[in-house]
Design a protein around this motif. Structure first.
Motif, short mmCIF file in Angstrom:
data_model
loop_
_atom_site.label_atom_id
_atom_site.label_comp_id
_atom_site.label_asym_id
_atom_site.label_seq_id
_atom_site.Cartn_x
_atom_site.Cartn_y
_atom_site.Cartn_z
N SER A 23 0.81 -1.23 0.00
CA SER A 23 0.00 0.00 0.00
C SER A 23 0.84 1.27 0.00
O SER A 23 0.31 2.36 -0.23
CB SER A 23 -0.93 0.02 1.22
N MET A 24 2.12 1.16 0.25
CA MET A 24 2.97 2.36 0.34
C MET A 24 3.20 2.96 -1.04
O MET A 24 3.39 2.24 -2.02
CB MET A 24 4.29 2.01 1.02
N ASP A 25 3.20 4.30 -1.09
CA ASP A 25 3.32 5.03 -2.35
C ASP A 25 4.53 4.63 -3.17
O ASP A 25 4.44 4.40 -4.37
CB ASP A 25 3.36 6.54 -2.10
N GLU A 26 5.67 4.55 -2.54
CA GLU A 26 6.90 4.24 -3.27
C GLU A 26 7.13 2.74 -3.38
O GLU A 26 8.12 2.30 -3.97
CB GLU A 26 8.10 4.91 -2.61
N GLY A 27 6.25 1.94 -2.78
CA GLY A 27 6.42 0.50 -2.82
C GLY A 27 7.54 -0.01 -1.95
O GLY A 27 7.98 -1.14 -2.09
N MET A 28 8.04 0.87 -1.08
CA MET A 28 9.08 0.44 -0.15
C MET A 28 9.04 1.33 1.07
O MET A 28 8.49 2.43 1.03
CB MET A 28 10.46 0.46 -0.79
N ARG A 32 10.44 1.96 10.47
CA ARG A 32 9.67 3.08 11.04
C ARG A 32 8.48 3.45 10.15
O ARG A 32 7.39 3.72 10.65
CB ARG A 32 10.57 4.30 11.25
N ASP A 33 8.69 3.46 8.83
CA ASP A 33 7.59 3.76 7.89
C ASP A 33 6.47 2.73 8.04
O ASP A 33 5.29 3.07 8.05
CB ASP A 33 8.08 3.74 6.44
N ILE A 34 6.85 1.48 8.15
CA ILE A 34 5.88 0.41 8.27
C ILE A 34 5.11 0.55 9.59
O ILE A 34 3.88 0.42 9.61
CB ILE A 34 6.56 -0.97 8.15
N LEU A 35 5.82 0.85 10.67
CA LEU A 35 5.17 1.03 11.97
C LEU A 35 4.13 2.15 11.95
O LEU A 35 3.10 2.08 12.62
CB LEU A 35 6.21 1.30 13.06
N GLU A 36 4.39 3.20 11.17
CA GLU A 36 3.44 4.32 11.07
C GLU A 36 2.10 3.87 10.49
O GLU A 36 1.08 4.49 10.75
CB GLU A 36 4.03 5.44 10.21
N HIS A 37 2.09 2.82 9.70
CA HIS A 37 0.87 2.33 9.05
C HIS A 37 0.09 1.34 9.90
O HIS A 37 -1.01 0.96 9.54
CB HIS A 37 1.22 1.69 7.70
N TYR A 38 0.66 0.90 11.00
CA TYR A 38 -0.03 -0.03 11.89
C TYR A 38 -1.07 0.72 12.72
O TYR A 38 -0.87 1.87 13.09
CB TYR A 38 0.95 -0.69 12.86
N GLY A 39 -2.15 0.02 13.03
CA GLY A 39 -3.11 0.54 14.01
C GLY A 39 -2.57 0.27 15.41
O GLY A 39 -1.46 -0.22 15.57
N ASN A 40 -3.38 0.58 16.40
CA ASN A 40 -2.98 0.31 17.78
C ASN A 40 -3.57 -1.01 18.23
O ASN A 40 -4.68 -1.34 17.84
CB ASN A 40 -3.44 1.44 18.69
#
Length: 132
Positions: A23-28, A32-40
């Protein structure tokens, strides 16, 4: 670049990370970037890092270093979401329905509450598929 093995499926946690990467715009992205996309609740940094290492070993992602980002690794999928879905679907069809798409669809129709409108929509989709 290692390629994924055809018979390996993803665990629920691995699938969650792959879904974020897809789902990330740049495909990578970095851990830390991945953690930002996680819910709680968010998993620990080390947990995500461990799963990315496993996904790299399985050949589903590769790690790359971007110029000017120091020691930070970024991760990018080596398989598209559609390719993984196709493989997982084929594996399920072959292992649980003896390779029969008809048996799989029949089971699905019996298990799911599908409205007449949805059945009609599915039939239209089938009719629009090019003949093999």
């Amino acid at each position: 670049m290692r390629r994924h093995k055809e018979h390996i499926t993803l665990t629920k946690s691995e699938m969650e990370i792959m879904s974020i990467l897809w789902s990330m715009d740049e495909g990578m992205g970095s851990v830390r970037d991945i953690l930002e996309h996680y819910g709680n609740p968010k998993p620990a940094y080390t947990t995500v890092s461990t799963f990315l290492r496993i996904l790299t070993q399985k050949g589903f992602v590769e790690s790359v270093k971007r110029e000017g980002e120091g020691k930070t690794f970024n991760y990018r999928p080596l398989i598209s979401q559609d390719d993984y879905r196709r493989r997982a679907f084929d594996e399920m069809k072959n292992s649980m329905f003896n390779g029969s798409a008809k048996s799989l669809v029949s089971f699905f129709m019996q298990q799911e509450e599908i409205s007449p409108a949805e059945v009609e929509e599915l039939l239209q989709m089938i009719k629009q598929q090019p003949q093999l």
